[in-house]
Design a protein around this motif. Sequence first.
Motif, PDB file in Angstrom:
ATOM      1  N   UNK A 153       0.895  -1.303   0.020  1.00  0.00           N
ATOM      2  CA  UNK A 153       0.127   0.101   0.063  1.00  0.00           C
ATOM      3  C   UNK A 153       0.832   1.333   0.095  1.00  0.00           C
ATOM      4  N   UNK A 154       1.972   1.112   0.684  1.00  0.00           N
ATOM      5  CA  UNK A 154       2.810   2.334   0.894  1.00  0.00           C
ATOM      6  C   UNK A 154       3.508   2.511  -0.661  1.00  0.00           C
ATOM      7  N   UNK A 155       4.049   1.550  -1.061  1.00  0.00           N
ATOM      8  CA  UNK A 155       4.575   1.667  -2.485  1.00  0.00           C
ATOM      9  C   UNK A 155       3.635   2.286  -3.416  1.00  0.00           C
ATOM     10  N   UNK A 156       2.395   1.682  -3.416  1.00  0.00           N
ATOM     11  CA  UNK A 156       1.392   2.332  -4.332  1.00  0.00           C
ATOM     12  C   UNK A 156       1.092   3.966  -3.972  1.00  0.00           C
ATOM     13  N   UNK A 157       1.221   4.087  -2.797  1.00  0.00           N
ATOM     14  CA  UNK A 157       1.121   5.578  -2.434  1.00  0.00           C
ATOM     15  C   UNK A 157       2.060   6.286  -3.069  1.00  0.00           C
ATOM     16  N   UNK A 158       3.501   5.815  -2.732  1.00  0.00           N
ATOM     17  CA  UNK A 158       4.604   6.725  -3.462  1.00  0.00           C
ATOM     18  C   UNK A 158       4.447   6.844  -4.888  1.00  0.00           C
ATOM     19  N   UNK A 159       4.117   5.696  -5.667  1.00  0.00           N
ATOM     20  CA  UNK A 159       3.922   5.831  -7.027  1.00  0.00           C
ATOM     21  C   UNK A 159       2.885   6.953  -7.314  1.00  0.00           C
ATOM     22  N   UNK A 160       1.913   6.967  -6.606  1.00  0.00           N
ATOM     23  CA  UNK A 160       0.563   8.019  -6.781  1.00  0.00           C
ATOM     24  C   UNK A 160       1.338   9.238  -6.570  1.00  0.00           C
ATOM     25  N   UNK A 161       1.826   9.504  -5.328  1.00  0.00           N
ATOM     26  CA  UNK A 161       2.613  10.842  -5.099  1.00  0.00           C
ATOM     27  C   UNK A 161       3.450  11.182  -6.142  1.00  0.00           C
ATOM     28  N   UNK A 162       4.265  10.321  -6.578  1.00  0.00           N
ATOM     29  CA  UNK A 162       5.212  10.815  -7.873  1.00  0.00           C
ATOM     30  C   UNK A 162       4.615  11.253  -8.993  1.00  0.00           C
ATOM     31  N   UNK A 163       3.485  10.521  -9.414  1.00  0.00           N
ATOM     32  CA  UNK A 163       2.651  10.871 -10.411  1.00  0.00           C
ATOM     33  C   UNK A 163       2.150  12.344 -10.464  1.00  0.00           C
ATOM     34  N   UNK A 164       1.638  12.431  -9.114  1.00  0.00           N
ATOM     35  CA  UNK A 164       0.766  13.868  -8.946  1.00  0.00           C
ATOM     36  C   UNK A 164       1.841  14.893  -8.899  1.00  0.00           C
ATOM     37  N   UNK A 165       2.989  14.628  -8.129  1.00  0.00           N
ATOM     38  CA  UNK A 165       3.943  15.598  -8.263  1.00  0.00           C
ATOM     39  C   UNK A 165       4.440  16.051  -9.697  1.00  0.00           C
ATOM     40  N   UNK A 166       4.723  15.149 -10.728  1.00  0.00           N
ATOM     41  CA  UNK A 166       5.070  15.488 -11.997  1.00  0.00           C
ATOM     42  C   UNK A 166       3.863  16.255 -12.608  1.00  0.00           C
TER      43      UNK A 166
END
Length: 87
Positions: free
Chosen positions: A61-74
């Motif tokens: 779940x944390x890995x999914x969150x990091x991936x989403x945060x990275x996409x949102x940040x970009x």
Amino acid sequence: MQVDHHDLHSEFPEMADAIDALKSGNAHFAKLFATYHRLTGRVEDLEENDMPVADFTIEDMKKQRVKLKDELYHILLAYRAGQQAAK
């Protein structure tokens, strides 16, 4: 247990205006934001309440969150670059 809060406004306080603008004006960003927000809430609930859950489940779940945060940040960076170019 002390839980760190990872809502997007806390993660990127300098981008609060961009987050709000994109939430209301970009359907893709809004969908990713909602998914990130739900996932963050679930992770924080599990951690806060010390609920029994397999380590790999919460880590996934944390890995999914990091991936989403990275996409949102970009998306946020591209939005801000567009705002700067428009000036």
